[in-house]
Design a protein around this motif. Structure first.
Motif, PDB file in Angstrom:
ATOM      1  N   MET A 194       0.695  -1.036  -0.127  1.00  0.00           N
ATOM      2  CA  MET A 194      -0.157   0.010   0.065  1.00  0.00           C
ATOM      3  C   MET A 194       0.824   1.262  -0.064  1.00  0.00           C
ATOM      4  O   MET A 194       2.087   1.308   0.328  1.00  0.00           O
ATOM      5  CB  MET A 194      -0.700   0.141   1.332  1.00  0.00           C
ATOM      6  CG  MET A 194      -1.830  -1.137   1.294  1.00  0.00           C
ATOM      7  SD  MET A 194      -2.699  -0.828   2.692  1.00  0.00           S
ATOM      8  CE  MET A 194      -4.032   0.080   2.231  1.00  0.00           C
ATOM      9  N   GLY A 195       0.214   2.235  -0.546  1.00  0.00           N
ATOM     10  CA  GLY A 195       0.802   3.853  -0.377  1.00  0.00           C
ATOM     11  C   GLY A 195       2.166   3.995  -0.527  1.00  0.00           C
ATOM     12  O   GLY A 195       2.588   3.346  -1.958  1.00  0.00           O
ATOM     13  N   SER A 196       3.050   4.540   0.076  1.00  0.00           N
ATOM     14  CA  SER A 196       4.325   4.716  -0.445  1.00  0.00           C
ATOM     15  C   SER A 196       5.150   3.495  -0.746  1.00  0.00           C
ATOM     16  O   SER A 196       6.392   3.461  -1.569  1.00  0.00           O
ATOM     17  CB  SER A 196       5.078   5.885   0.586  1.00  0.00           C
ATOM     18  OG  SER A 196       4.952   5.475   1.741  1.00  0.00           O
TER      19      SER A 196
ATOM     20  N   GLU B 275      -5.894   1.730  -0.739  1.00  0.00           N
ATOM     21  CA  GLU B 275      -6.352   2.095   0.370  1.00  0.00           C
ATOM     22  C   GLU B 275      -8.086   2.140   0.498  1.00  0.00           C
ATOM     23  O   GLU B 275      -8.477   2.177  -0.608  1.00  0.00           O
ATOM     24  CB  GLU B 275      -5.967   3.434   0.972  1.00  0.00           C
ATOM     25  CG  GLU B 275      -4.558   3.513   1.158  1.00  0.00           C
ATOM     26  CD  GLU B 275      -3.911   4.771   1.328  1.00  0.00           C
ATOM     27  OE1 GLU B 275      -4.885   6.067   1.824  1.00  0.00           O
ATOM     28  OE2 GLU B 275      -2.710   5.152   1.503  1.00  0.00           O
ATOM     29  N   PRO B 276      -8.667   1.763   1.488  1.00  0.00           N
ATOM     30  CA  PRO B 276     -10.173   1.878   1.448  1.00  0.00           C
ATOM     31  C   PRO B 276     -11.083   3.113   0.577  1.00  0.00           C
ATOM     32  O   PRO B 276     -10.484   4.311   0.964  1.00  0.00           O
ATOM     33  CB  PRO B 276     -10.516   2.041   2.992  1.00  0.00           C
ATOM     34  CG  PRO B 276      -9.401   1.499   3.725  1.00  0.00           C
ATOM     35  CD  PRO B 276      -8.166   1.857   2.799  1.00  0.00           C
TER      36      PRO B 276
END
Length: 426
Positions: free
Chosen positions: A238-240, A269-270
């Motif tokens: 997820m994310g970075s 992400e949700p």
């Protein structure tokens, strides 16, 4: 050496063809839906969104009779929207049954993704694999042999472990895993050729979730075969973390000329848009100078001279505006994806960066005179003041696009390769 990836999208790839970095062999951006394919309406909507974001191929899960029954409807629904993006069917465990039972599904898909580790066990494995390849031959479809380290053929792995234990120079467990991935892919590809599938209808991927393992696997694959290669760090996260890991792995390989199609496998992400993985893949290619997709904004990180957030807000607003305009601009303003825009926050680097961009603005930092000079193709054209700087600067950008990128107008190209328009993929 990169193959002709426009043909990789739909199959029939001239093996060994294409030149690295040439317009004839652009690295293709792929993505995958996370909707229930049996829900045709939701799947059509998400595929359309991914396509509008710039995905040139979209993979959908085909895991059940209900899903297979909707694939032709999904294709028809997309066509009705003017969305001709190729669809790849992702098959595991029961693909041989679904392709046989649902010929409309088999015909509607542009490509079949087959995981050798999930085709079948024991004596059934070869028979079920052959059934899927025969369907690809019957409907003239290409096939991606997609090996994943999380679903390796256990029988093959066990045999290789036994052989390795008897070797006078045994491989480490990591080396053995990488070799098992490569052998599984290459042996399955050869098996498909022996059944009758043309070599130029085969694409290979060997995905792992570790950056260094992925690089080693694909370097070895590139040396040992001429098949087009699909790159992706599986389960990137997820994310970075997911963005950084994918960028590190794919950039190393792309820099070496390895890879014909790519996917950035981010965990959303949700409630996050699935299109983020498309944006990241495009930005990897664009920041490396391999392809152009949308004008990118150069912006400074900010420092003690820029305690106001105004330049940050303007940079974000302009970047969003540019990306949102691309579905329209792509059709009417060829080459606009190469345009460069700078939104800078103070007088230190602001004027210099603004002059280097096609269009740039240098906003006042803390304590500076509250004016913002605008530079167009290196020349100062106007100084903006007041409360409407953002709107006025956006209008300048729009005017520049209309003047310089309309058919027959001036075409500034900062990168060597243009985006192949979606309409070319048929």
């Amino acid at each position: 050496m990169r193959r002709n990836s426009l043909q990789v999208m739909i199959g029939h790839v001239p093996v060994g063809g294409g030149l690295q970095g040439s317009v004839s062999a652009p690295v293709v951006v792929q993505s995958m839906t996370n909707t229930d394919t049996a829900d045709a309406k939701s799947t059509i909507q998400q595929v359309f969104e991914l396509w509008q974001a710039g995905s040139e191929v979209v993979r959908i899960t085909v895991n059940s009779p209900e899903a297979a029954a909707q694939v032709a409807n999904i294709r028809a629904g997309l066509d009705a929207l003017g969305c001709n993006v190729p669809l790849v069917g992702d098959f595991h465990y029961n693909g041989h049954k679904l392709l046989n039972a649902y010929p409309d599904c088999a015909q509607a898909l542009a490509k079949y993704r087959i995981n050798p580790g999930n085709v079948g066990k024991g004596s059934k494995r070869d028979e079920q694999f052959a059934a899927m390849i025969e369907a690809a031959i019957q409907y003239n479809k290409s096939v991606r042999i997609g090996v994943n380290w999380g679903s390796l053929d256990q029988a093959k792995m066990a045999q290789m472990m036994d052989d390795n234990g008897k070797s006078p120079s045994p491989m480490s467990s990591d080396e053995l895993m990488r070799e098992a991935l490569i052998q599984s892919a290459l042996e399955s590809a050869q098996q498909a050729v022996d059944i009758g599938l043309q070599p130029n209808q085969i694409i290979i991927s060997c995905k792992v979730s570790n950056v260094q393992d992925l690089v080693k696997v694909y370097r070895a694959l590139a040396k040992r075969c001429d098949y087009p290669l699909h790159l992706g760090l599986t389960e990137a996260g997820m994310g970075s973390k997911g963005i950084v890991a994918s960028t590190a792995a794919l950039s190393l390989l792309l820099q070496e000329g390895i890879g014909d199609t790519i996917r950035v496998s981010l965990t959303p992400e949700p409630n996050e848009s699935r299109t983020k993985e498309v944006v990241v893949a495009q930005e990897i290619l664009q920041t490396m100078g391999i392809r152009s997709f949308t004008p990118l904004v150069t912006a400074c990180p900010g420092c003690g001279r820029t305690t106001s957030t105004y330049f940050q807000e303007l940079a974000m607003q302009i970047q969003s505006y540019l990306r949102n305009q691309m579905p329209v601009w792509r059709k009417s303003y060829p080459g606009v994806e190469n345009m460069s825009v700078a939104v800078m926050g103070c007088v230190v680097n602001g004027p210099g960066e603004s002059k280097l961009a096609n269009i740039g603005i240098s906003l006042p930092g803390t304590g500076e005179v509250p004016v913002a000079p605008v530079f167009v193709d290196g020349e100062k054209t106007v100084t903006l003041k007041g409360d409407n700087i953002a709107q006025e600067f956006q209008a300048i950008v729009e005017e520049y696009v209309q003047k310089n990128y309309a058919e027959g107008g001036k075409l500034r190209t900062n990168l060597t390769q243009k985006t192949i328009p979606i309409s070319a993929v048929n």
